[in-house]
Design an enzyme around this catalytic site. Structure first.
Site, PDB file in Angstrom:
ATOM      1  N   PHE A  96      -2.642  16.002   4.255  1.00  0.00           N
ATOM      2  CA  PHE A  96      -2.459  15.178   3.272  1.00  0.00           C
ATOM      3  C   PHE A  96      -1.273  15.452   2.324  1.00  0.00           C
ATOM      4  CE2 PHE A  96      -4.128  14.829  -1.405  1.00  0.00           C
ATOM      5  CZ  PHE A  96      -5.033  13.702  -1.193  1.00  0.00           C
ATOM      6  N   GLU A 133       0.797  -1.260  -0.040  1.00  0.00           N
ATOM      7  CA  GLU A 133      -0.003   0.009   0.079  1.00  0.00           C
ATOM      8  C   GLU A 133       0.927   1.422  -0.219  1.00  0.00           C
ATOM      9  OE1 GLU A 133      -2.622   1.248  -0.536  1.00  0.00           O
ATOM     10  OE2 GLU A 133      -4.322   0.719   0.779  1.00  0.00           O
ATOM     11  N   ASP A 134       0.326   2.401  -0.687  1.00  0.00           N
ATOM     12  CA  ASP A 134       1.208   3.577  -0.377  1.00  0.00           C
ATOM     13  C   ASP A 134       1.003   4.397   0.998  1.00  0.00           C
ATOM     14  OD1 ASP A 134      -1.462   3.998  -0.757  1.00  0.00           O
ATOM     15  OD2 ASP A 134      -1.266   5.464  -2.633  1.00  0.00           O
ATOM     16  N   ASP A 162      -4.519   5.410   6.116  1.00  0.00           N
ATOM     17  CA  ASP A 162      -5.103   6.605   6.548  1.00  0.00           C
ATOM     18  C   ASP A 162      -5.960   6.174   7.384  1.00  0.00           C
ATOM     19  OD1 ASP A 162      -5.806   9.313   7.006  1.00  0.00           O
ATOM     20  OD2 ASP A 162      -6.891   9.592   5.119  1.00  0.00           O
ATOM     21  N   ARG A 218       1.711  12.655  -8.966  1.00  0.00           N
ATOM     22  CA  ARG A 218       2.034  11.276  -8.631  1.00  0.00           C
ATOM     23  C   ARG A 218       3.745  11.166  -9.001  1.00  0.00           C
ATOM     24  NH1 ARG A 218      -2.163   7.795  -7.629  1.00  0.00           N
ATOM     25  NH2 ARG A 218      -4.064   8.265  -8.778  1.00  0.00           N
TER      26      ARG A 218
HETATM   27  P1  IMP Z   1      -7.769   4.740   4.090  1.00  0.00           P
HETATM   28  O1  IMP Z   1      -8.719   3.775   3.500  1.00  0.00           O
HETATM   29  O2  IMP Z   1      -8.397   5.987   4.689  1.00  0.00           O
HETATM   30  O3  IMP Z   1      -6.836   4.181   4.795  1.00  0.00           O
HETATM   31  O4  IMP Z   1      -7.048   5.429   2.645  1.00  0.00           O
HETATM   32  C1  IMP Z   1      -6.219   4.676   1.895  1.00  0.00           C
HETATM   33  C2  IMP Z   1      -6.089   5.366   0.577  1.00  0.00           C
HETATM   34  O5  IMP Z   1      -6.436   6.609   0.539  1.00  0.00           O
HETATM   35  C3  IMP Z   1      -4.687   5.256   0.004  1.00  0.00           C
HETATM   36  O6  IMP Z   1      -4.253   3.952  -0.523  1.00  0.00           O
HETATM   37  C4  IMP Z   1      -4.534   6.431  -0.589  1.00  0.00           C
HETATM   38  O7  IMP Z   1      -5.004   6.212  -2.093  1.00  0.00           O
HETATM   39  C5  IMP Z   1      -5.666   7.458  -0.190  1.00  0.00           C
HETATM   40  N1  IMP Z   1      -4.866   8.555   0.614  1.00  0.00           N
HETATM   41  C6  IMP Z   1      -5.033   8.496   1.936  1.00  0.00           C
HETATM   42  N2  IMP Z   1      -4.457   9.390   2.577  1.00  0.00           N
HETATM   43  C7  IMP Z   1      -3.909  10.206   1.601  1.00  0.00           C
HETATM   44  C8  IMP Z   1      -3.033  11.183   1.133  1.00  0.00           C
HETATM   45  O8  IMP Z   1      -2.496  12.058   2.276  1.00  0.00           O
HETATM   46  N3  IMP Z   1      -2.517  11.667   0.139  1.00  0.00           N
HETATM   47  C9  IMP Z   1      -2.949  11.001  -0.996  1.00  0.00           C
HETATM   48  N4  IMP Z   1      -3.655   9.944  -0.955  1.00  0.00           N
HETATM   49  C10 IMP Z   1      -4.191   9.439   0.246  1.00  0.00           C
END
Ligand code: IMP
Length: 179
Positions: free
Chosen positions: A154, A101-102, A105, A167
């Site tokens: 963010f 995963e990148d 959050d 990106r």
């Molecule tokens: P989560 O489901 O809230 O954990 O979000 C995961 C996904 O949201 C990541 O795989 C990203 O694609 C996107 N995301 C969450 N935070 C950021 C951020 O700070 N910048 C860019 N994408 C984010």
């Protein structure tokens, strides 16, 4: 400040630190799975650059799979809804699987991935995320290999986008008035 190319993001994690951490994480995975084979899963779109760097540094035989998910639309807060845009058709049963995963959050996406991949019967299932926002976590997640913990700002770059842009930046950046 507007998030556009006239106002490039400030550097939060420089390229050299990312590359050093990638080598460390890859060495850890290579040692944990010495003499075994891996299926490396790239979560699209945000993980594609991290994934490419990781698989070139991991020193065990591996095959690559791609899982396309979208959860954010054009917003900077999680919708909590995960839509599959590209699925994995190869069987994962009895395999050593690592999901890349990148960023984690809220954790909702990784939580969904773990349930969905876990249901396919892998022998082992581990997770690796370049970035983790511990303050934002809402869902229970297990992150076996974590690159950097950051605040709840963010971030963009190194695969991560804001409305499809940024990106290609080689570093992790943020927008000044939001840090
Ligand atoms: P989560 O489901 O809230 O954990 O979000 C995961 C996904 O949201 C990541 O795989 C990203 O694609 C996107 N995301 C969450 N935070 C950021 C951020 O700070 N910048 C860019 N994408 C984010």
């Amino acid at each position: 400040m507007s998030k556009d190319h006239k106002n490039p993001p400030k550097i939060l994690i420089p390229e050299v630190r990312i590359q050093a951490r990638v080598r460390e994480l890859a060495a850890e995975i290579s040692s944990d799975f010495a003499d075994q084979e891996l299926v490396a899963i790239c979560i699209l779109k945000g993980s594609f650059i991290f994934f490419s760097d990781m698989i070139r540094n991991i020193e065990v035989p591996l095959s690559c799979e791609f899982l396309g998910l979208s959860s954010y639309g054009n917003e900077t807060v999680s919708s909590g809804e995960v839509k599959v845009t590209l699925d994995i058709n190869e069987p994962l049963e009895g395999k050593n699987v690592i999901v890349f995963e990148d960023i984690v959050d809220s954790g909702l996406t990784l939580n969904y991935i773990m349930r969905s991949i876990g249901a396919r019967g892998p022998k082992t299932l581990r997770t690796c995320s370049l970035l983790v926002k511990p303050k934002s976590l809402k869902a229970p997640v297990q992150i076996d290999y974590s690159g950097f913990e950051i605040g709840d700002e963010f971030v963009v770059g190194y695969g991560l986008d804001y409305q499809g842009k940024f990106r290609g930046l080689p570093y992790i950046g943020y927008f000044e008035n939001e840090h």
